[in-house]
Write a protein that holds these residues in place. Sequence first.
Motif, PDB file in Angstrom:
ATOM      1  N   VAL A 146     -23.026  13.536  18.523  1.00  0.00           N
ATOM      2  CA  VAL A 146     -22.381  13.018  17.345  1.00  0.00           C
ATOM      3  C   VAL A 146     -21.101  12.044  17.689  1.00  0.00           C
ATOM      4  O   VAL A 146     -20.465  12.716  18.272  1.00  0.00           O
ATOM      5  CB  VAL A 146     -22.117  13.982  16.194  1.00  0.00           C
ATOM      6  N   PHE A 147     -21.167  10.940  17.038  1.00  0.00           N
ATOM      7  CA  PHE A 147     -19.795  10.170  17.052  1.00  0.00           C
ATOM      8  C   PHE A 147     -19.012  10.286  15.914  1.00  0.00           C
ATOM      9  O   PHE A 147     -19.396  10.098  14.929  1.00  0.00           O
ATOM     10  CB  PHE A 147     -20.148   8.932  17.653  1.00  0.00           C
ATOM     11  N   PHE A 148     -17.538  10.391  16.147  1.00  0.00           N
ATOM     12  CA  PHE A 148     -16.756  10.224  15.061  1.00  0.00           C
ATOM     13  C   PHE A 148     -15.663   9.140  15.388  1.00  0.00           C
ATOM     14  O   PHE A 148     -15.070   8.954  16.376  1.00  0.00           O
ATOM     15  CB  PHE A 148     -15.823  11.560  15.090  1.00  0.00           C
ATOM     16  N   LYS A 149     -15.259   8.648  14.129  1.00  0.00           N
ATOM     17  CA  LYS A 149     -14.067   7.588  14.075  1.00  0.00           C
ATOM     18  C   LYS A 149     -13.187   7.831  12.849  1.00  0.00           C
ATOM     19  O   LYS A 149     -13.757   8.245  12.000  1.00  0.00           O
ATOM     20  CB  LYS A 149     -14.653   6.356  14.228  1.00  0.00           C
ATOM     21  N   ALA A 150     -12.146   7.339  12.867  1.00  0.00           N
ATOM     22  CA  ALA A 150     -11.211   7.525  11.654  1.00  0.00           C
ATOM     23  C   ALA A 150     -10.606   6.068  11.509  1.00  0.00           C
ATOM     24  O   ALA A 150     -10.186   5.527  12.352  1.00  0.00           O
ATOM     25  CB  ALA A 150     -10.193   8.821  11.903  1.00  0.00           C
ATOM     26  N   THR A 151     -10.353   5.905  10.127  1.00  0.00           N
ATOM     27  CA  THR A 151      -9.567   4.689   9.708  1.00  0.00           C
ATOM     28  C   THR A 151      -8.360   4.804   8.848  1.00  0.00           C
ATOM     29  O   THR A 151      -8.579   5.915   7.826  1.00  0.00           O
ATOM     30  CB  THR A 151     -10.596   3.694   9.198  1.00  0.00           C
ATOM     31  N   ALA A 152      -7.412   4.193   8.859  1.00  0.00           N
ATOM     32  CA  ALA A 152      -6.322   4.308   7.801  1.00  0.00           C
ATOM     33  C   ALA A 152      -5.984   2.977   7.688  1.00  0.00           C
ATOM     34  O   ALA A 152      -5.706   2.105   8.237  1.00  0.00           O
ATOM     35  CB  ALA A 152      -5.161   5.029   8.371  1.00  0.00           C
ATOM     36  N   THR A 153      -5.514   2.672   6.116  1.00  0.00           N
ATOM     37  CA  THR A 153      -5.135   1.441   5.599  1.00  0.00           C
ATOM     38  C   THR A 153      -3.534   1.819   4.838  1.00  0.00           C
ATOM     39  O   THR A 153      -3.534   2.687   4.010  1.00  0.00           O
ATOM     40  CB  THR A 153      -5.889   0.893   4.763  1.00  0.00           C
ATOM     41  N   VAL A 154      -2.599   1.097   5.150  1.00  0.00           N
ATOM     42  CA  VAL A 154      -1.318   1.224   4.483  1.00  0.00           C
ATOM     43  C   VAL A 154      -0.950  -0.189   4.004  1.00  0.00           C
ATOM     44  O   VAL A 154      -1.267  -1.213   4.411  1.00  0.00           O
ATOM     45  CB  VAL A 154      -0.369   1.766   5.708  1.00  0.00           C
ATOM     46  N   ALA A 155      -0.704   0.085   2.559  1.00  0.00           N
ATOM     47  CA  ALA A 155      -0.275  -1.258   1.882  1.00  0.00           C
ATOM     48  C   ALA A 155       1.063  -1.806   2.108  1.00  0.00           C
ATOM     49  O   ALA A 155       1.798  -0.856   2.685  1.00  0.00           O
ATOM     50  CB  ALA A 155      -0.368  -0.698   0.277  1.00  0.00           C
ATOM     51  N   GLU A 156       1.182  -2.900   1.969  1.00  0.00           N
ATOM     52  CA  GLU A 156       2.587  -3.576   1.968  1.00  0.00           C
ATOM     53  C   GLU A 156       3.648  -2.492   1.366  1.00  0.00           C
ATOM     54  O   GLU A 156       3.383  -2.032   0.344  1.00  0.00           O
ATOM     55  CB  GLU A 156       2.769  -4.727   1.327  1.00  0.00           C
ATOM     56  N   ARG A 157       5.132  -2.269   2.017  1.00  0.00           N
ATOM     57  CA  ARG A 157       6.063  -1.364   1.245  1.00  0.00           C
ATOM     58  C   ARG A 157       7.319  -1.908   1.307  1.00  0.00           C
ATOM     59  O   ARG A 157       7.770  -2.803   2.302  1.00  0.00           O
ATOM     60  CB  ARG A 157       6.146  -0.018   2.204  1.00  0.00           C
ATOM     61  N   ASP A 158       7.989  -1.562   0.551  1.00  0.00           N
ATOM     62  CA  ASP A 158       9.367  -2.091   0.352  1.00  0.00           C
ATOM     63  C   ASP A 158      10.304  -1.363   1.250  1.00  0.00           C
ATOM     64  O   ASP A 158      10.139   0.050   1.078  1.00  0.00           O
ATOM     65  CB  ASP A 158       9.892  -1.845  -1.237  1.00  0.00           C
ATOM     66  N   ALA A 159      11.125  -1.912   2.171  1.00  0.00           N
ATOM     67  CA  ALA A 159      11.774  -1.312   3.179  1.00  0.00           C
ATOM     68  C   ALA A 159      13.302  -1.913   2.946  1.00  0.00           C
ATOM     69  O   ALA A 159      14.167  -1.818   3.963  1.00  0.00           O
ATOM     70  CB  ALA A 159      11.403  -1.555   4.547  1.00  0.00           C
ATOM     71  N   THR A 160      13.706  -2.158   1.850  1.00  0.00           N
ATOM     72  CA  THR A 160      15.146  -2.919   1.673  1.00  0.00           C
ATOM     73  C   THR A 160      16.204  -1.949   2.157  1.00  0.00           C
ATOM     74  O   THR A 160      17.084  -2.095   2.649  1.00  0.00           O
ATOM     75  CB  THR A 160      15.174  -3.354   0.252  1.00  0.00           C
ATOM     76  N   ALA A 161      16.239  -0.459   1.472  1.00  0.00           N
ATOM     77  CA  ALA A 161      16.933   0.331   1.884  1.00  0.00           C
ATOM     78  C   ALA A 161      17.419   0.488   3.412  1.00  0.00           C
ATOM     79  O   ALA A 161      18.460   0.586   3.810  1.00  0.00           O
ATOM     80  CB  ALA A 161      16.671   1.737   1.270  1.00  0.00           C
ATOM     81  N   THR A 162      16.275   0.639   4.348  1.00  0.00           N
ATOM     82  CA  THR A 162      16.456   0.621   5.659  1.00  0.00           C
ATOM     83  C   THR A 162      16.549  -0.584   6.343  1.00  0.00           C
ATOM     84  O   THR A 162      17.505  -0.710   7.480  1.00  0.00           O
ATOM     85  CB  THR A 162      15.418   1.566   6.261  1.00  0.00           C
ATOM     86  N   GLY A 163      15.744  -1.798   5.921  1.00  0.00           N
ATOM     87  CA  GLY A 163      15.783  -3.046   6.693  1.00  0.00           C
ATOM     88  C   GLY A 163      17.096  -3.695   6.519  1.00  0.00           C
ATOM     89  O   GLY A 163      17.380  -4.437   7.377  1.00  0.00           O
ATOM     90  N   CYS A 164      17.658  -3.560   5.287  1.00  0.00           N
ATOM     91  CA  CYS A 164      19.054  -4.208   5.189  1.00  0.00           C
ATOM     92  C   CYS A 164      20.215  -3.474   5.410  1.00  0.00           C
ATOM     93  O   CYS A 164      21.287  -3.697   5.105  1.00  0.00           O
ATOM     94  CB  CYS A 164      18.889  -4.813   3.558  1.00  0.00           C
ATOM     95  N   ALA A 165      20.030  -2.259   5.858  1.00  0.00           N
ATOM     96  CA  ALA A 165      21.279  -1.261   5.873  1.00  0.00           C
ATOM     97  C   ALA A 165      22.002  -1.596   6.986  1.00  0.00           C
ATOM     98  O   ALA A 165      23.367  -1.688   6.736  1.00  0.00           O
ATOM     99  CB  ALA A 165      20.599  -0.039   6.303  1.00  0.00           C
ATOM    100  N   THR A 166      21.831  -2.242   7.891  1.00  0.00           N
ATOM    101  CA  THR A 166      22.570  -2.768   9.155  1.00  0.00           C
ATOM    102  C   THR A 166      22.577  -4.372   9.057  1.00  0.00           C
ATOM    103  O   THR A 166      21.740  -4.917   8.989  1.00  0.00           O
ATOM    104  CB  THR A 166      21.982  -2.557  10.614  1.00  0.00           C
ATOM    105  N   PRO A 167      23.939  -4.635   8.827  1.00  0.00           N
ATOM    106  CA  PRO A 167      24.351  -6.178   8.883  1.00  0.00           C
ATOM    107  C   PRO A 167      23.397  -7.194   9.709  1.00  0.00           C
ATOM    108  O   PRO A 167      23.665  -6.641  10.695  1.00  0.00           O
ATOM    109  CB  PRO A 167      25.627  -6.288   8.725  1.00  0.00           C
TER     110      PRO A 167
END
Length: 124
Positions: free
Chosen positions: A74-95
């Motif tokens: 028997v063969f197994f595989k897994a998949t995951a999908t992640v939607a677009e996310r807001d990262a303003t708090a971390t992405g803009c933290a460092t000038p």
Amino acid sequence: SLVGAPSLTLKATKKKGKYTVGGKLTEGGLPVAATSIVVLRGKTATKTVKVGSATTGASGAWASSGKLVGKKPVFFKATATVAERDATATGCATPLPLTVAPGGCVSATLSAWTVSSPVAKLKP
């Protein structure tokens, strides 16, 4: 890019007519929590159908189990999908340098993605 590539691991084990599959979902080496994992199973590595699902925990770990029937691999595989996310708090933290963001950082988003695990084979 704010983060690295996604990764989904999969390990399959069997015991007394039951299988357990599990692994870890990460993005850039960091765990991805509260994400739905689709578990697929089939008679060949390329022809699989959904047989279950799981949700990742805080560490990115997930697991699912079910019944095994028959005496063929028997063969197994897994998949995951992640939607677009807001990262303003971390992405803009460092000038950011003015050459990268001349008007300053106003918002940051992380792109949506889908990832598949390698295929795992369970022998009878």
